[in-house]
Scaffold this active site. Structure first.
Site, PDB file in Angstrom:
ATOM      1  N   GLU A   1       0.827  -1.211   0.000  1.00 20.46           N
ATOM      2  CA  GLU A   1       0.000   0.000   0.000  1.00 20.46           C
ATOM      3  C   GLU A   1       0.860   1.258   0.000  1.00 20.46           C
ATOM      4  O   GLU A   1       1.807   1.381   0.763  1.00 20.46           O
ATOM      5  CB  GLU A   1      -0.900   0.003   1.226  1.00 20.46           C
ATOM      6  CG  GLU A   1      -1.755   1.253   1.344  1.00 20.46           C
ATOM      7  CD  GLU A   1      -2.249   1.501   2.758  1.00 20.46           C
ATOM      8  OE1 GLU A   1      -2.496   2.677   3.086  1.00 20.46           O
ATOM      9  OE2 GLU A   1      -2.363   0.527   3.533  1.00 20.46           O
TER      10      GLU A   1
ATOM     11  N   ARG B   1       7.057   5.986   1.465  1.00 21.52           N
ATOM     12  CA  ARG B   1       6.855   4.744   0.710  1.00 21.52           C
ATOM     13  C   ARG B   1       7.131   4.958  -0.774  1.00 21.52           C
ATOM     14  O   ARG B   1       7.556   4.032  -1.470  1.00 21.52           O
ATOM     15  CB  ARG B   1       5.451   4.203   0.951  1.00 21.52           C
ATOM     16  CG  ARG B   1       5.252   3.720   2.376  1.00 21.52           C
ATOM     17  CD  ARG B   1       4.043   2.828   2.542  1.00 21.52           C
ATOM     18  NE  ARG B   1       3.928   2.379   3.929  1.00 21.52           N
ATOM     19  CZ  ARG B   1       3.049   1.471   4.339  1.00 21.52           C
ATOM     20  NH1 ARG B   1       2.212   0.918   3.467  1.00 21.52           N
ATOM     21  NH2 ARG B   1       3.005   1.113   5.614  1.00 21.52           N
TER      22      ARG B   1
END
Length: 423
Positions: free
Chosen positions: A348, A390
């Site tokens: 994710e 991320r």
């Protein structure tokens, strides 16, 4: 917060909808409180009417020259009874409010059944994972020689903190600048700078309190402040206790901020590297729209987040979260999962949610419908556009070279003085 009228008129349907999430609503406890509220409310109204009647009688008796002391005593007694009834009504209403505050949102009809992320539905994929002619490393092995220092983070704070130095720090800043410029210049969002501390009312408004207080970092003060877990909290609360005029709709905000999460109960999960940190950077997208346009806005906002991944040429998939994996306040959520060669899996990188009127009811956030001239609850949406840390991980792993250097994606080079490679 859900509309209390639903519980009064469609209690069985609400219970069935909440069961989709695995949430067992105690209908009997609710009904007992609601019945008690109704009884006390009727009693309170009767006492108010009776006191008003006796108060009027005092004036008439006084005009006639009658002894009014008995009537004064009766009014005083009714006043004491009324105060007691009002206090009891307030107590029951507070119990009902506390019960309602712990109930999650009703899911959109499009949300698939399921209990965990294993049941999420893949909607689409974009890009093909790169085929390496060497064994790809993960971001920790790649990043540590280039300026990713977890020992410094632990020394300064604790585990799950990191220090980025040199070109890696510049690369993360470049990623954030690309996101902000794209969302502002191409997607029509207004850049917003907000406090990184929020009060309890703000966190109640977006649904983090009272249920998820353990996930927050608290600043001991009077009153208590919380470090924001996401810019969703302060940005969405801009419209708390406000009525937005129709000409301002839709409101579209983009905000870069640090995010702070205690990760309560998550220890042992993703302890290696930057996947799950106590502090990380994120670019948040928030939209405030009317009920009629929120479904379309959800698709648009998700597409805005996808655009960043496409600009960086990072393979990803779009997932529709199932009933059991959808967040407390959300009615429908898409997760964007980016391919990480070092883990050989999709992870994710963004969650894009439509909360419908759930947050708005908690915040009393409304807009004035020009057709009726009356205020109506807005619909709120948000999504990561994207999580910067991320995204940094994804760039490092997808653009790695056999010698440990990192090729800088074309889209980021203007923000890095034309630098094509980090080594």
């Amino acid at each position: 917060m859900l509309d209390p009228r639903l519980f009064r008129s469609e209690l069985e349907t609400v219970c069935q909808q909440l069961q989709r999430r695995g949430f067992q609503f105690d209908a009997a406890a609710y009904q007992a409180l609601e019945d008690r509220r109704k009884d006390i409310q009727v009693k309170t109204q009767d006492l108010q009417n009776e006191r008003n009647t006796r108060s009027k009688a005092i004036g008439l008796a006084k005009a006639k020259g009658d002894d009014i002391q008995p009537l004064l005593d009766q009014v005083a007694d009714l006043g004491d009874q009324l105060k007691a009834a009002e206090a009891e009504l307030n107590d029951v209403q507070n119990q009902l409010n506390a019960l309602m505050a712990g109930i999650p949102n009703i899911l959109d009809a499009a949300v698939p059944e399921g209990k965990s992320d294993a049941d999420n539905l893949e909607v689409s994929r974009w890009g093909e994972p790169r085929q390496f002619d060497f064994q790809p490393k993960d971001h920790v092995d790649l990043g540590e020689p280039l300026g990713m220092n977890f020992e410094w983070g632990a020394k300064i704070a604790s585990a799950r903190f990191v220090v980025l130095a040199g070109k890696l720090a510049t690369l993360q800043r470049a990623i954030i600048q690309l996101m902000l410029n794209t969302h502002i210049n191409e997607h029509g969002y207004q850049e917003t700078y907000v406090p990184f501390l929020a009060n309890a009312d703000s966190l109640r408004g977006t649904g983090q309190l009272p249920k998820f207080e353990a996930d927050l970092f608290t600043v001991q003060n009077e009153p208590t402040f919380y470090l924001i877990p996401t810019a969703e909290v302060p940005v969405t609360n801009i419209v708390r206790d406000a009525i937005v005029e129709a000409k301002q709709m839709p409101l579209k905000f983009v905000c870069h901020s640090p995010c702070f999460r205690s990760e309560a109960g998550a220890y042992g999960s993703d302890v290696r590297g930057m996947i799950r940190q106590h502090q990380f950077e994120k670019v948040e997208l928030v939209q405030i729209v009317s009920a009629e346009t929120s479904a379309q806005a959800h698709e648009e906002l998700t597409g805005n987040a996808e655009k960043i991944l496409q600009l960086l040429n990072l393979p990803y998939r779009k997932m529709l979260l199932c009933a059991g994996d959808t967040g407390f306040s959300s009615a429908k959520t898409y997760d964007l999962e980016v391919w990480l060669p070092g883990q050989q899996k999709y992870r994710e990188i963004s969650s894009c949610s439509n909360f419908k009127d759930f947050q708005a009811r908690r915040m009393q956030a409304r807009w004035r419908n020009p057709e009726t001239g009356k205020p109506e609850l807005v619909h709120t949406l948000n999504g990561s556009g994207l999580a910067a840390g991320r995204t940094l991980i994804a760039v490092i792993e997808n653009y790695q070279n056999a010698d440990g250097s990192i090729t800088v994606p074309e889209a980021l080079r203007p923000y890095m003085g034309g630098l094509a490679e980090i080594r």
